[in-house]
Design a protein around this motif. Structure first.
Motif, mmCIF file in Angstrom:
data_model
loop_
_atom_site.group_PDB
_atom_site.id
_atom_site.type_symbol
_atom_site.label_atom_id
_atom_site.label_comp_id
_atom_site.label_asym_id
_atom_site.label_seq_id
_atom_site.Cartn_x
_atom_site.Cartn_y
_atom_site.Cartn_z
ATOM 1 N N THR A 1 0.869 -1.180 0.000
ATOM 2 C CA THR A 1 0.000 0.000 0.000
ATOM 3 C C THR A 1 0.900 1.221 0.000
ATOM 4 O O THR A 1 1.768 1.348 0.863
ATOM 5 C CB THR A 1 -0.873 0.042 1.275
ATOM 6 O OG1 THR A 1 -1.440 -1.242 1.479
ATOM 7 C CG2 THR A 1 -1.979 1.076 1.146
ATOM 8 N N MET A 2 0.707 2.081 -0.975
ATOM 9 C CA MET A 2 1.560 3.259 -1.046
ATOM 10 C C MET A 2 0.752 4.450 -1.524
ATOM 11 O O MET A 2 -0.004 4.362 -2.484
ATOM 12 C CB MET A 2 2.723 3.001 -2.011
ATOM 13 C CG MET A 2 3.710 4.138 -2.078
ATOM 14 S SD MET A 2 5.235 3.589 -2.863
ATOM 15 C CE MET A 2 6.178 5.083 -2.795
ATOM 16 N N GLY A 3 0.914 5.536 -0.815
ATOM 17 C CA GLY A 3 0.226 6.758 -1.220
ATOM 18 C C GLY A 3 1.148 7.657 -2.016
ATOM 19 O O GLY A 3 2.357 7.433 -2.091
ATOM 20 N N THR A 4 0.574 8.693 -2.591
ATOM 21 C CA THR A 4 1.382 9.606 -3.387
ATOM 22 C C THR A 4 2.328 10.418 -2.505
ATOM 23 O O THR A 4 3.274 11.032 -2.995
ATOM 24 C CB THR A 4 0.465 10.577 -4.168
ATOM 25 O OG1 THR A 4 -0.547 11.045 -3.257
ATOM 26 C CG2 THR A 4 -0.195 9.877 -5.338
ATOM 27 N N ASP A 5 2.088 10.432 -1.178
ATOM 28 C CA ASP A 5 2.993 11.134 -0.269
ATOM 29 C C ASP A 5 4.231 10.303 0.071
ATOM 30 O O ASP A 5 5.059 10.716 0.871
ATOM 31 C CB ASP A 5 2.257 11.511 1.021
ATOM 32 C CG ASP A 5 1.613 10.305 1.688
ATOM 33 O OD1 ASP A 5 1.780 9.174 1.152
ATOM 34 O OD2 ASP A 5 0.952 10.490 2.725
ATOM 35 N N GLY A 6 4.304 9.113 -0.526
ATOM 36 C CA GLY A 6 5.481 8.286 -0.286
ATOM 37 C C GLY A 6 5.390 7.454 0.976
ATOM 38 O O GLY A 6 6.300 6.682 1.282
ATOM 39 N N ILE A 7 4.302 7.595 1.712
ATOM 40 C CA ILE A 7 4.153 6.752 2.903
ATOM 41 C C ILE A 7 3.604 5.402 2.476
ATOM 42 O O ILE A 7 2.634 5.336 1.713
ATOM 43 C CB ILE A 7 3.245 7.439 3.938
ATOM 44 C CG1 ILE A 7 3.973 8.706 4.392
ATOM 45 C CG2 ILE A 7 2.919 6.496 5.097
ATOM 46 C CD1 ILE A 7 3.383 9.394 5.567
ATOM 47 N N ALA A 8 4.265 4.354 2.928
ATOM 48 C CA ALA A 8 3.935 3.038 2.384
ATOM 49 C C ALA A 8 4.031 1.956 3.438
ATOM 50 O O ALA A 8 4.789 2.078 4.407
ATOM 51 C CB ALA A 8 4.879 2.718 1.229
ATOM 52 N N ASP A 9 3.227 0.914 3.219
ATOM 53 C CA ASP A 9 3.267 -0.274 4.058
ATOM 54 C C ASP A 9 3.361 -1.498 3.170
ATOM 55 O O ASP A 9 2.743 -1.551 2.114
ATOM 56 C CB ASP A 9 1.996 -0.378 4.908
ATOM 57 C CG ASP A 9 2.024 0.587 6.073
ATOM 58 O OD1 ASP A 9 2.640 0.255 7.087
ATOM 59 O OD2 ASP A 9 1.451 1.700 5.923
#
Ligand SMILES: Cc1cc2nc3c(=O)[nH]c(=O)nc-3n(C[C@H](O)[C@H](O)[C@H](O)COP(=O)(O)OP(=O)(O)OC[C@H]3O[C@@H](n4cnc5c(N)ncnc54)[C@H](O)[C@@H]3O)c2cc1C
Ligand code: FES
Ligand code: FES
Lengths: 752, 159, 285
Positions: free
Chosen positions: A217-225
């Motif tokens: 799971t990754m958002g456009t803000d670069g925060i990812a799991d």
């Protein structure tokens, strides 16, 4: 406070009496694993999850002229398509890994990833793959290591050879290493007999039963799991962050239960792709490989071609030894030629020795580590020649090995001088074992061989927390691949003096601990164990301080024994011991929660040796080989949980049996893998095998508080050679080409 | 593509699901019913990690269509323990350390249970051949076979 | 894809005949599902024959045995009378795959998959099995060896499928056996397979024999010369060597990932001899 490497009451030099270590408690993750509720890589889902699939090259070697994914993107349900263009340049350090995960200019092997899609179902994703047009320009290919070294071989990468590579060989030769000491030519001149033989081993796969799987799971803000089955989630984090150009701290990776790895899950394949798809689709993406993908595109080990030359005197003394070892590591540099070469002669105390290793690229999947990477093939070649020489002189092959065995003080063939090691102990145990004297039946042969592995240490963090009710939670950063949670809980319990079931070990995600090296190199029980013991000691220090505070005495006057803080001596004052539970209960009022942690780049792993003994029976009419008896003798330093130590010995031996007899990567003329499934990639099945007997030797490793050495890898080093020696005896002809599949054995018998 | 309505009993409970015609029973169990105890090691019948029983018969759920299960009784690893009481095989697997990574374990337990139902006193060789379709890459099978033989003995004693 | 579960032979035939795209019978699915998974076949229609009346029965008929097209290997192995009558055919069937595969795989599926390496087929050939085929033009019986025509292809026409396999009545003093060579002990496809069936007279002379050979040619081979080497002999070593030589001579194998030409040719003879010895011992009781 006596918190060093000794137990209270233990005299220096005296073997420590363990209470928990050395017993066989049930593993803490056991019930989850026998009831089916343990969650492995493919067992996790997320709301809104998409399914990702990879398009793979059908060509062994091809330039990718263009990729047109427009039809796939237009298909209903397709939410993202990625190709190499969706990845940045990435760090140099991870350039090969990225190129292996997603091909750039060229597809370098059959199965190389060229594009990936994420869609609302697996069926749609599969359909979408068919709609992607890749325009390939096929190129000549090479899969054999000797062929790839020839000056006129098709070249995979221009200009990759480094300065160690001599002129006159192909640019596919990336690197050459050399180890040794003495003067081998002079040594050979002194020998009663010099024997030179050439060997070949086929590429084999780790063959873990769980295919690679992850959920990103990754958002456009670069925060990812990322949820992933891996041998090292910290490695996954760092590698993916570098490939995707994000901060390591923004990517949290959680390791699932892992369904086997054996080295094959020490790198990334799907993970960066899943993250890239997730970023593009802005939805969770789950990816799993099929077995075919696992075999075509993930890390097999090298195939090799090896020449060994050994000089021996009539009395069995080796006068000189040399080896030239050629390893193809697939499409990128980094075969285990260096480690294989270092291990080749490690079991021997040699005056004159020289080992040369060659790292060669070919159009095959990038080799990944496989249990003692590089060592089994080298041992196969060396131990075969030692055996043939010994038997040629009519000598007992164990005696010959004992005569030449490396021991404490031996300058090893790869440089370092050995501290206390257990090779002689394994050889002696083998000699004394009833197996050695048991009679053989018709068409049977017996083989022995030795093996060596370095064992690793590396970055390790452990955090040990004491709960208010006095139970202990231990967080470590290495996936539990075969019972290591149990061993950590045992060492923590041992050190704290509390029952095993009072400690629960969890595998923490990358947000919870500092950097941890992957679960490899047989490092976990050693290094994480060491950190666990040290973390427990740090916690004990705090526990003693709290007791001292309550008693109003100097902390130095408190010692920890049998799970309690106690006044260190009569002078300290008379107080009833305070148990861990009692101190935990008042922790909040005596300064706050109690914990111990330890962070280290662990050194002193302690090398390990094994001797294997095997009886085989050969059907002279068909060449079929049956393993009839097998015994492993190995030094474990200290067996923390003997049942899991035995399991490592048995598992390694059986993987070796597969490698020796039937496992192989078979490529067609077209450079495509012909056997990408378990039906024709033949790993041993239950009915192929006898029980695997084990003898655990314990020669303490001076580098570990309890004497532990890694045990996971050494067990795969001797079997190739031991089985070859056994089959050669049974068949009456020396077998030098692995696997010793029935057609090869029959042909060898027929050709004498 | 229209989906198929299926009614089954899974581990004793009536269960209904809709599935695509080409979907395997393994996919149905794992992806639709969240019964992830059966594993996919190969998807082609070669590893046994997906073992379940259908009407008491041991099969690979990866080689069975979800649609075929209509009207059938299916037993999976999730139904093996009786409430809090582990099946003797499960207990013996723990005691013998018959699992390392544990990915093969559900399939092997289901297969071993089916063996002992058919043959309560298997020889070692019979156990090895019965389980030959269950690949384990970690253990070398030694402890697995010991655990099965020990569980068989215990179950014989108990009955 | 459409999945259908007809309950009669006629409705199955109607479904197959009426299919516009590609249609496949589903018996145990142990070949079909593997092929669907890999994308080798992508049927538009799958007809599951397991719920058709009679497909799951093993019944005695004219002293022989009629085995329904949906009977699994495990069910055959559990049928004691069938095992006693045709042990070679049953053991060939039981060699297929794992216990799990046995729970589903069928004799007819093994035959109709038309793999040259199919284990039960040489044994059925040796046994002189006759296959019953239902189709738009009714029912016909054909010798088993006429079903496979090349790898992956049968002689069945559109709308046709196999409803049962008939193993004829076994004469007294007869025995059959099947052996195959595989690199492991289980879970492999035959590198060579050989089925032998023979009948002795009171004096122990072989009066009838059939030898079927698998995995050494594009389809199963009926080796008449090998049978001829046995007939009239006491199946002694000389006769067995002659038979083995005939078997090796009949081989037209290929080099592939499972074995070489030389290996297959040699081992075919070895297995034929070993299988004949077992069949002989069975015939002698
Ligand atoms: C792990 C594994 C191991 C195996 N090992 C072996 C082995 O050792 N030896 C061996 O010979 N095979 C082996 N096989 C292949 C397979 O199991 C056998 O061929 C089996 O007998 C097929 O039977 P089935 O009922 O499952 O066929 P299905 O898969 O149902 O059908 C096979 C093919 O025949 C067609 N068909 C089926 N029934 C009929 C019918 N009645 N009329 C017309 N067409 C029909 C189908 O449409 C399909 O094309 C193995 C398979 C697996 C997965
Ligand atoms: S997943 Fe079904 S047998 Fe491997
Ligand atoms: S325990 Fe890992 S595959 Fe069996």
């Amino acid at each position: 406070m006596p918190l060093d490497d000794q137990t209270p009451g233990q005299k220096p030099g005296e073997a420590r009496q363990f209470k928990v270590v050395g017993t066989r408690p049930l593993r803490p993750d056991g019930i989850d694993k026998v009831t089916g509720r343990a969650r492995f890589g493919a067992d996790m889902s997320a709301p809104g999850m998409l399914i990702g699939r990879v398009l793979r090259s059908p060509h062994a070697h091809a330039r990718i002229r263009s990729i047109d994914a427009s039809k796939a993107e237009a298909l209903e349900g397709v939410k993202a398509v990625v190709t190499r263009a969706d990845f940045g340049a990435g760090d140099d350090d991870v350039a090969d890994i990225l190129d292996n995960c997603m091909a750039g200019e060229k597809a370098l092997y059959d199965g190389h990833a060229v594009a990936a899609v994420a869609a609302t179902s697996a069926a749609i994703a599969r359909k979408a793959l068919k709609l992607i047009d890749v325009d390939y320009e096929t190129l000549p290919h090479v899969v054999d290591v000797d062929a790839a070294m020839k000056p006129d071989a098709p070249v995979l990468h221009e200009g990759l050879s480094d300065e160690t590579v001599p002129d006159g060989v192909s640019q596919n030769v990336v690197h050459r290493v050399e180890f040794g000491h003495g003067d081998v030519e002079a040594g050979f001149a002194k020998a009663d007999k010099v024997l030179e033989r050439s060997f070949k081993t086929a590429a084999t796969h780790q063959g873990y039963i769980e295919p690679h799987a992850c959920l990103a799971t990754m958002g456009t803000d670069g925060i990812a799991d990322l949820w992933v089955c891996t041998q090292g989630h910290y490695m996954v984090r760092n590698t993916c962050a570098a490939i995707l150009g994000i901060d390591q701290g923004k990517l949290r990776v959680t390791a699932s239960e892992i369904g086997g790895g054996f080295g094959g899950k020490t790198t990334v394949f799907l993970e960066p792709v899943a993250l890239a798809l997730s970023r593009k689709a802005n939805r969770p993406v789950k990816m799993t490989m099929t077995r075919e993908e696992v075999l075509r595109a993930t890390g097999p080990t090298s195939s090799t071609s090896i020449d060994v030359k050994i000089g021996m005197n009539k009395d069995g003394k080796i006068t000189a030894a040399s080896a030239d070892l050629r390893y193809q590591g697939g499409a990128y540099q980094g075969s285990p030629a260096d480690m294989g070469s270092m291990t080749a002669f490690a079991p021997y105390d040699l005056e004159n020795v020289k080992t040369v290793g060659w790292d060669v690229v070919t159009n095959r999947p990038k080799a990944a580590a496989y249990r003692a990477p590089g060592a089994p093939m080298a041992a196969f070649a060396v131990e075969s020649v030692v055996d043939e020489l010994a038997k040629g002189f009519g000598l007992d092959p164990l005696d010959v090995r004992l005569k030449n065995a490396a021991r404490e003080g031996t300058k090893s063939s790869y440089g370092p001088t050995f501290p206390a090691i257990g090779l002689e102990a394994t050889l002696q145990a083998a000699k004394d074992h009833p197996h050695w004297k048991a009679p053989l039946g018709p068409n049977q042969g017996r083989g022995v061989a030795c093996g060596f592995w370095f064992n690793f240490g590396g970055d390790t963090c452990v955090s040990l927390n004491i709960t208010p009710d006095g139970t202990v939670t231990l967080s470590e950063g290495n996936p539990d691949i075969g019972g290591s949670r149990a061993s950590m809980s045992m060492m923590a319990a041992e050190e704290l003096g509390i029952p095993y079931d009072q400690v629960r070990t969890v595998i923490a995600d990358t947000g919870a601990l500092g950097q941890n090296e992957v679960t490899d190199g047989s490092r976990v029980t050693f290094a994480v164990g060491l950190a666990t013991i040290k973390a427990a000691r740090n916690a004990k220090k705090v526990l003693c301080e709290r007791a001292a505070m309550v008693w109003g005495i100097d902390p130095e006057a408190v010692e920890w024994a049998d799970g309690c803080a106690r006044p260190a001596g009569d002078n300290a004052g008379k107080f009833p011991p305070m148990s861990l539970k009692e101190i935990a209960a008042i922790a909040s009022n005596t300064g706050g929660p109690v914990a111990g942690h330890f962070e280290v780049n662990a050194e002193g792993a302690g090398v390990s040796f094994a001797t294997h003994m095997v009886d085989t029976e050969v059907d002279p009419e068909t060449g079929a080989v049956k393993v009839v008896r097998y015994t492993v003798f190995q030094d474990a330093g200290k067996a923390v949980h003997p049942a899991y130590v035995e399991g490592q010995f048995q598992g390694g031996a059986v993987q070796g049996i597969g490698w020796a007899l039937n496992e192989e990567y078979i490529y067609g003329e077209d450079g495509r893998l012909q056997n990408p499934g378990f039906l024709d990639y033949r790993i041993p099945v239950a009915s192929d095998l006898p029980m695997i007997d084990t003898v655990i030797l314990e020669i303490p490793n001076p580098g570990h508080p309890y004497g532990v050495r890694g045990v996971g890898e050494t067990s795969i080093v001797p079997p190739l050679a031991a089985i070859a020696n056994s089959v050669s005896e049974a068949a009456g002809v020396r077998m030098t080409d692995l696997p010793m599949s029935p057609p090869k054995v029959l042909a060898a018998i027929q050709n004498g | 593509m229209s989906q198929i309505h299926v009614t089954t009993k899974i581990n004793g409970d009536t269960t209904e699901y809709l599935c695509d015609p080409e979907e395997t029973l393994l996919d149905v169990l794992r992806d639709r019913l969240a019964l992830t105890g059966a594993k996919e090691g190969c998807g082609t019948g070669d590893c046994g990690a997906c073992s379940v029983t259908v009407d008491g018969r041991l099969v690979c759920s990866c080689l069975t269509l979800g649609a075929e299960a209509d009207g059938c009784e299916i037993d999976t690893i999730e139904g093996m323990a009786d409430g809090e009481k582990l099946h003797p095989l499960q207990q013996k697997f723990l005691e013998h350390a018959a699992l390392q990574c544990g990915i093969c374990t559900p399939g092997i337990l289901v297969a071993a249970k089916s063996l002992l139902e058919k043959n309560p006193s298997p020889t070692e060789e019979e156990a090895r051949y019965w389980l030959a379709g269950n690949l384990c890459r970690c253990t070398g099978y030694d402890k697995i076979i010991r655990a099965v033989m020990d569980a068989a003995e215990e179950m014989r004693r108990a009955s | 894809m459409i999945y259908e579960v007809p309950e009669t032979v006629d409705s199955a035939v109607a479904l197959l005949s009426g299919a516009t795209g590609s249609a496949r019978i589903l018996a145990g699915g142990t070949d079909l599902l593997v092929q669907m998974k890999s994308g080798v076949v992508e049927p538009d229609l799958v007809v599951d024959i397991k719920r058709i009346d009679g497909m799951k029965s093993i019944a005695q008929e004219d002293g022989g045995w009629r085995i329904g097209a949906a009977v699994s290997g495990a069910e055959m192995g559990e049928h004691q009378a069938l095992c006693a009558a045709w042990p070679g055919v049953v053991e060939a069937m039981e060699l297929i795959g794992s216990t799990q595969v046995q729970g589903r795989a069928t004799l007819a599926g093994n035959l109709c998959n038309a793999s040259p390496a199919a284990d039960s087929v040489p044994a059925m050939v040796a046994a002189g099995a006759v296959v019953r085929v239902a189709g738009p033009d009714g029912v016909r019986d054909i010798p088993v060896e006429e079903i496979p025509v090349k790898p992956g292809k049968t002689s069945l026409g559109k709308g046709e499928f196999v409803t049962s396999v008939f193993l004829p009545a076994r004469p007294v003093n007869s025995g059959d056996a099947y052996l195959r060579f595989i690199p492991r002990t289980e879970m492999d496809i035959a590198v060579v397979g050989c089925g032998v069936s023979l009948t002795l007279d009171e004096a122990g002379t072989c009066t009838a024999a059939r030898v079927g050979l698998g995995a050494v040619a594009a389809t199963v081979l009926v080796v008449e010369d090998a049978a001829a080497a046995l007939i009239g002999s006491k199946a002694d070593d000389t006769a067995l060597d002659k038979m083995a030589a005939a078997v090796s001579a009949a081989c037209k194998p290929i080099d592939d990932k499972r074995g070489t030409v030389a290996f297959r040719t040699h081992v075919a003879g070895v297995l034929a001899k070993r299988a004949a010895k077992i069949a002989l011992a069975r015939a002698q009781g």
